[in-house]
Design an enzyme around this catalytic site. Structure first.
Site, short mmCIF file in Angstrom:
data_model
loop_
_atom_site.label_atom_id
_atom_site.label_comp_id
_atom_site.label_asym_id
_atom_site.label_seq_id
_atom_site.Cartn_x
_atom_site.Cartn_y
_atom_site.Cartn_z
N ASP A 1 29.41 46.77 52.06
CA ASP A 1 27.62 45.80 52.12
C ASP A 1 27.14 47.43 51.74
O ASP A 1 27.52 48.40 52.36
CB ASP A 1 27.56 45.20 52.87
CG ASP A 1 25.80 45.19 52.37
OD1 ASP A 1 25.53 45.46 51.46
OD2 ASP A 1 25.46 44.09 53.69
N ASN B 1 24.16 47.24 50.35
CA ASN B 1 22.24 47.59 49.99
C ASN B 1 21.60 46.30 50.71
O ASN B 1 20.90 46.12 50.34
CB ASN B 1 21.88 47.15 48.33
CG ASN B 1 22.94 46.12 48.64
OD1 ASN B 1 23.57 44.83 49.04
ND2 ASN B 1 21.94 44.62 47.45
N ASP C 1 29.69 44.62 47.74
CA ASP C 1 29.65 45.56 46.95
C ASP C 1 30.25 46.36 46.23
O ASP C 1 31.28 47.21 46.44
CB ASP C 1 27.78 45.50 46.26
CG ASP C 1 27.16 46.14 47.50
OD1 ASP C 1 27.78 47.38 47.75
OD2 ASP C 1 26.23 45.84 48.10
N ASP D 1 39.97 41.19 38.38
CA ASP D 1 40.71 39.29 38.54
C ASP D 1 40.03 38.33 37.15
O ASP D 1 38.91 38.72 36.64
CB ASP D 1 39.64 38.73 39.46
CG ASP D 1 40.71 38.16 39.59
OD1 ASP D 1 41.85 37.25 39.10
OD2 ASP D 1 41.06 37.74 41.44
N ASP E 1 44.56 34.63 37.09
CA ASP E 1 44.27 34.08 38.01
C ASP E 1 44.66 32.16 37.80
O ASP E 1 45.05 31.99 36.29
CB ASP E 1 42.88 33.36 38.03
CG ASP E 1 42.15 32.47 39.11
OD1 ASP E 1 42.08 32.74 40.32
OD2 ASP E 1 41.93 31.07 39.30
N GLU F 1 49.23 35.28 38.78
CA GLU F 1 48.87 34.25 40.03
C GLU F 1 49.37 33.36 39.71
O GLU F 1 49.18 32.93 39.11
CB GLU F 1 47.31 34.10 40.87
CG GLU F 1 47.91 33.33 41.65
CD GLU F 1 46.87 32.47 42.02
OE1 GLU F 1 46.48 31.84 43.45
OE2 GLU F 1 45.39 32.13 41.33
N HIS G 1 43.68 36.56 49.42
CA HIS G 1 42.44 36.50 50.18
C HIS G 1 42.29 34.23 50.26
O HIS G 1 41.56 33.63 50.30
CB HIS G 1 41.69 36.15 48.96
CG HIS G 1 41.63 35.45 47.37
ND1 HIS G 1 42.34 35.92 47.04
CD2 HIS G 1 41.40 34.62 47.39
CE1 HIS G 1 43.06 35.15 45.78
NE2 HIS G 1 41.10 34.37 45.92
N ASP G 2 43.35 34.18 50.05
CA ASP G 2 43.42 32.21 49.93
C ASP G 2 44.57 31.78 51.05
O ASP G 2 45.04 30.29 51.67
CB ASP G 2 44.53 32.08 48.67
CG ASP G 2 43.28 31.94 47.17
OD1 ASP G 2 42.58 31.81 47.56
OD2 ASP G 2 44.17 32.19 46.05
C1 GLC Z 1 43.23 30.65 42.41
C2 GLC Z 1 42.16 32.21 43.41
C3 GLC Z 1 41.67 31.59 44.52
C4 GLC Z 1 40.33 30.19 43.65
C5 GLC Z 1 40.84 29.12 42.67
C6 GLC Z 1 40.49 28.62 41.19
O1 GLC Z 1 44.06 30.33 43.32
O2 GLC Z 1 43.15 32.67 44.43
O3 GLC Z 1 41.04 31.95 44.98
O4 GLC Z 1 39.92 28.93 44.68
O5 GLC Z 1 42.43 30.33 41.92
O6 GLC Z 1 40.42 29.11 40.62
#
Ligand code: GLC
Length: 535
Positions: free
Chosen positions: A25, A27, A33, A102, A204, A267, A328-329
């Site tokens: 971060d 700010n 950011d 992304d 995605d 993905e 991140h999932d």
């Molecule tokens: C992908 C992303 C995930 C998101 C999902 C819906 O799996 O990695 O974080 O919630 O798509 O967009």
């Protein structure tokens, strides 16, 4: 041989995923950011990273933390401005690194102007841009499809008296990719970023993009168990991975190929034989369909060895492999296999053949952080509270140093920082020869320096439930034997099928480095070694 071919940046490199809300971060609003990322580019360069993938930074109501986009060609003010983005791209390129964005083509936000139009009336020209259907005679949804985030995949619209389909939140309506106008519009959004000089996209939920044209019911999953997400009650046979998806992927690829060396990661959570189809016929699909096997396989060396062999054997000609340990999932690798074993996992990730992707913070051994119920942010966690499915624990602020809020922010961050941050942080680990960070840095450096590791062949040597061992070699280059103990117990490795004569050049504990080794290799639990072979 493989090693004689010219390798491109996305084959040779190491990708690093930044979850922008949690990286830095700049700010003082508690949310990471673009300027923050800029401040930390030197760190990434020091670590040896060659490409950065940033999770979505576009305008979004943040129902799914940026994966619900309301404008594909702008920057969310939380993250900065387009000027910040342009500077970031220049700064990344100035360091010889690449930037991957992304891109979320399967669905938009329900606040995207396209959806607002589509929703406004049945006659609207954009009505068919999304998937609208009448209710069944009894008023129920058109079919049994479920939302990944819980409940039905269909949402009733009172005003126009139809349902629309959303594979994720109701705030994330699915686009109708069968409509050529949608295809054209989305490709032009990608073109906007390519024209700016972005080096690639992580697409995605690529396998969701097209659905069965008859919208047939999905069959039940007889292996469903109570602890699983409700979505898993059905097999998404008709709602995902349709043959026509490959035409769409190919169209994206054609666009990328009209530029110089741009790339696309898909993905895709599918079994190997289905996953490899995403390379496309004649390799005209995704450059790297994400290979998520290490995220879901049991941490058992025999199973992992078999999975590597299966993957290597299934790749199409010219299909370039890739490996992932976290994102991140998913739960963090350290929380899944333990801190010591996470080093072995890192050694596996960075010695396998194919492009590795590192999730931010994994290079420190950051763990999943328990987020108290009242602080949960993730819709997946909030929608299925009894199933412990929140993704927040793996999304906590990067641990930079021992100062307040771990050097991530000057104020209370959007998600709490782990209590370990005074010990587990970049500053503390940078000069500690036993740290996870030093280990990652050494692994990356060795991989980048040795052609055999970066681009050589993969030759399996041995796999039993405890130990996996393989050789990486390229013509005219040093050969390496990798031996990994995936268990916590000591192991005694004496292979009959090869003659070993070499020296440990990198190990999970530095004490082993420099040791000469022959055909009897003894390792403690959670140990791994890279041996440079003499012959
Ligand atoms: C992908 C992303 C995930 C998101 C999902 C819906 O799996 O990695 O974080 O919630 O798509 O967009």
């Amino acid at each position: 041989m493989e090693d004689n071919k010219k390798h491109l940046w996305w084959q040779d490199g190491v990708i690093y995923q930044i979850y922008p809300r949690s990286f830095q971060d700049s700010n003082g609003d508690g949310i990471g950011d673009l300027q923050g990322i800029m401040q930390r580019l030197d760190y990434l360069q020091w670590l040896g990273i060659t490409a950065i993938w940033i999770s979505p930074i576009y305008p979004s109501p943040m129902a799914d933390y940026g994966y619900d986009i309301s404008d594909y060609i702008d920057i969310h003010p939380l993250f900065g401005s387009m000027t910040d983005f342009d500077r970031l791209l220049t700064e990344v390129h100035n360091r010889g690194m690449k930037l991957i964005l992304d891109f979320v083509p399967n669905h938009t936000s329900d606040q995207h102007p396209w959806f607002l139009e589509s929703k406004s009336s049945k006659e609207n020209p954009k009505r068919d841009w999304y998937i609208w259907r009448d209710a069944k005679d009894d008023g129920s949804p058109p079919n049994n499809w479920l939302s990944v985030f819980g409940g039905s995949g269909w949402e009733w619209d009172e005003d126009t008296q139809q349902y629309y389909y959303h594979a994720f939140l109701k705030e994330q309506p699915d686009l109708n990719w069968r409509n050529p106008e949608v295809q054209e519009a989305m490709l032009s959004m990608m073109k906007f970023w390519l024209d700016k000089g972005v080096d690639g996209f992580r697409i995605d939920v690529m396998w969701h993009m097209i659905k069965d044209d008859k919208l047939r019911d999905n069959p039940p999953n007889h292996d469903y168990q109570q602890h699983m997400a409700t979505y898993e009650q059905l097999l998404p046979y008709y709602s995902t991975d349709q043959p026509e998806v490959h035409d769409i992927v190919h169209k994206m690829r054609k666009l990328l190929d009209s530029y110089n060396e741009r790339m696309m990661i898909g993905e895709i959570y599918l079994p190997i034989h289905k996953l490899v189809a995403y390379y496309g016929a004649d390799n005209n699909g995704a450059h790297l369909p994400f290979n998520f096997q290490l995220l879901s396989l049991q941490w058992n060396a025999r199973e992992i060895g078999a999975a590597i062999d299966q993957y290597e054997g299934s790749l199409p000609d010219q299909g370039w492999p890739n490996w992932v340990l976290g994102n991140h999932d998913q739960p963090r690798i350290t929380s899944r296999v333990g801190l010591q074993q996470a080093k072995v996992a890192a050694m596996l990730l960075l010695t396998l053949r194919g492009t590795p992707t590192i999730y931010y913070g994994d290079e420190l051994g950051m763990t999943d952080v328990p987020i108290p119920f009242e602080e949960v942010q993730d819709p997946q966690g909030l929608n299925m509270p009894d199933k412990n499915l929140s993704r927040d624990p793996a999304r906590t602020p990067m641990q930079w140093d021992a100062s307040d809020h771990s050097g991530f922010s000057q104020t209370k961050p959007w998600l709490r920082v782990d209590k370990s941050y005074k010990r587990i942080n970049v500053e503390a680990q940078k000069n500690d020869s036993h740290s996870m960070l030093t280990f990652y840095k050494k692994l990356i450096a060795l991989r980048q320096q040795e052609i055999s590791l970066k681009a050589g062949n993969y030759v399996p040597v041995h796999a039993d439930p405890q130990v996996i061992s393989f050789i990486r070699e390229a013509e005219g280059e040093s050969r390496f034997l990798i031996v990994l103990n995936l268990s916590h117990k000591p192991c005694y490795f004496s292979p009959k099928n090869i003659h070993i004569n070499g020296e440990v050049i990198l190990a999970t504990i530095p004490e082993l480095e420099g040791e000469k080794v022959g055909n009897n290799i003894n390792l403690s639990g959670d140990e791994g070694v890279i041996i440079k072979l003499e012959n």
